[in-house]
Write an enzyme that holds these catalytic residues in place. Structure first.
Site, PDB file in Angstrom:
ATOM      1  CB  CYS A  75      34.526  24.090  39.705  1.00  0.00           C
ATOM      2  SG  CYS A  75      35.356  24.953  41.055  1.00  0.00           S
ATOM      3  CD  GLN A  76      40.817  21.208  37.770  1.00  0.00           C
ATOM      4  OE1 GLN A  76      39.948  20.714  37.070  1.00  0.00           O
ATOM      5  NE2 GLN A  76      41.977  20.585  37.995  1.00  0.00           N
ATOM      6  CB  THR A  77      40.390  24.803  42.857  1.00  0.00           C
ATOM      7  OG1 THR A  77      39.845  26.058  42.394  1.00  0.00           O
ATOM      8  CG2 THR A  77      41.493  24.348  41.916  1.00  0.00           C
ATOM      9  CG  HIS A  78      34.426  24.226  46.527  1.00  0.00           C
ATOM     10  ND1 HIS A  78      33.209  24.207  45.875  1.00  0.00           N
ATOM     11  CD2 HIS A  78      34.132  24.523  47.830  1.00  0.00           C
ATOM     12  CE1 HIS A  78      32.238  24.475  46.742  1.00  0.00           C
ATOM     13  NE2 HIS A  78      32.777  24.674  47.922  1.00  0.00           N
ATOM     14  CG  HIS A  79      37.198  30.254  42.174  1.00  0.00           C
ATOM     15  ND1 HIS A  79      37.772  30.596  40.967  1.00  0.00           N
ATOM     16  CD2 HIS A  79      36.472  31.327  42.543  1.00  0.00           C
ATOM     17  CE1 HIS A  79      37.408  31.817  40.626  1.00  0.00           C
ATOM     18  NE2 HIS A  79      36.613  32.285  41.561  1.00  0.00           N
ATOM     19  NE  ARG A  80      35.935  26.838  37.345  1.00  0.00           N
ATOM     20  CZ  ARG A  80      36.345  26.054  36.339  1.00  0.00           C
ATOM     21  NH1 ARG A  80      35.989  26.344  35.085  1.00  0.00           N
ATOM     22  NH2 ARG A  80      37.101  24.997  36.561  1.00  0.00           N
ATOM     23  CB  SER A  81      31.724  24.436  42.512  1.00  0.00           C
ATOM     24  OG  SER A  81      32.925  24.202  43.216  1.00  0.00           O
TER      25      SER A  81
END
Length: 271
Positions: free
Chosen positions: A228-234
């Site tokens: 994602c943007q910071t590998h939180h959502r992903s």
């Protein structure tokens, strides 16, 4: 052995199991108001390095050893993770554990929302951990990918990039980096799509999710890399892939913060 996807009733029946470490990654005010009895609050910021330009990078082994020692983790502990947002930060914790080789973990389906909706007991008392001496060992190379790996393999036929950001980010309408758009060839499936908004953020039927992903070319016969943007959502997308039985699920912690700010990375926008 507890399943990867744990229902609230299953956990409610195991709260006196001394081998469980229940970690609540909700926002602090939510934890203070109500949490699973015995759950320890974990500030999700500690799961990312926070360093620019890619703040989602995994912290150092020393930082993670300190963190998990504070929380009382041992090599035999089974971790139960949940949050108040449907699994993003819980997923990031479980991805981190998987990356450092700790494979005993479960996700509480629906998190605190499902727990409350099912009428289970809650606590508002902060639960203090019993510290341990946890040392991070060798990382599992099949859990993480870095920029160099992605640059070398994003075009491979048996690799698919799963972009979990919003459609506006994917299309290049909104950008949180120097470049807008997405990794060429990436497939878009927004991170909250697997959640059932009408069922307290539990996962929708796994077969339905599997069919949706397959229609996008995201399937278990490929190496699937989420970002994602910071590998939180992903991280939640990574967890969904694990729940679907995808054997080659990996996460790109640098995510778009790194890729979109790097001078040598390609990016494309949707037509």
């Amino acid at each position: 052995m507890l399943p990867l996807l744990l229902e609230p009733t299953e956990l409610a029946n195991r709260l006196d199991d001394g081998n469980l470490l229940i970690l609540d990654l909700s926002k602090q005010p939510v934890y203070v108001q109500a949490h699973v009895p015995g759950a320890i609050h974990l500030d999700f910021k500690r799961l990312q390095s926070g360093a620019q330009p890619a703040p989602g990078m995994i912290p150092s082994d020393d930082a993670l050893s300190d963190l998990f020692s504070e929380l009382g983790l041992t090599s035999d502990t089974h971790v139960i993770a949940y949050d108040d947002e449907g699994g993003g930060w819980a997923g990031r914790l479980l991805w981190t554990l998987d990356a450092i080789g700790h494979k005993h973990y479960s996700y509480l389906n629906g998190g605190i929302h499902a727990w409350l909706a099912d009428g289970h007991a809650t606590s508002s008392e902060a639960h203090e951990p019993s510290p341990s001496d946890y040392q991070v060992g060798a990382h599992d190379p099949l859990t993480e990918v870095d920029l160099n790996y992605l640059l070398a393999h994003y075009q491979d036929e048996d690799v698919v990039i799963w972009d979990s950001r919003s459609l506006d980010e994917f299309d290049g309408v909104r950008a949180f980096a120097k470049k807008a758009g997405h990794i060429p060839g990436a497939r878009h499936h927004e991170w909250t799509e697997p959640m059932d908004k009408q069922n307290n953020l539990r996962l929708r039927p796994l077969d339905d999710i599997r069919a949706e992903l397959a229609a996008l070319g995201i399937s278990g016969d490929k190496e699937v890399i989420t970002h994602c943007q910071t590998h939180h959502r992903s991280s939640f997308s990574w967890l969904v892939g694990k729940l679907l039985g995808f054997e080659r699920m990996r996460g790109y912690a640098g995510s778009w913060a790194e890729w979109g700010n790097h001078p040598d990375t390609p990016a494309e926008k949707s037509a």
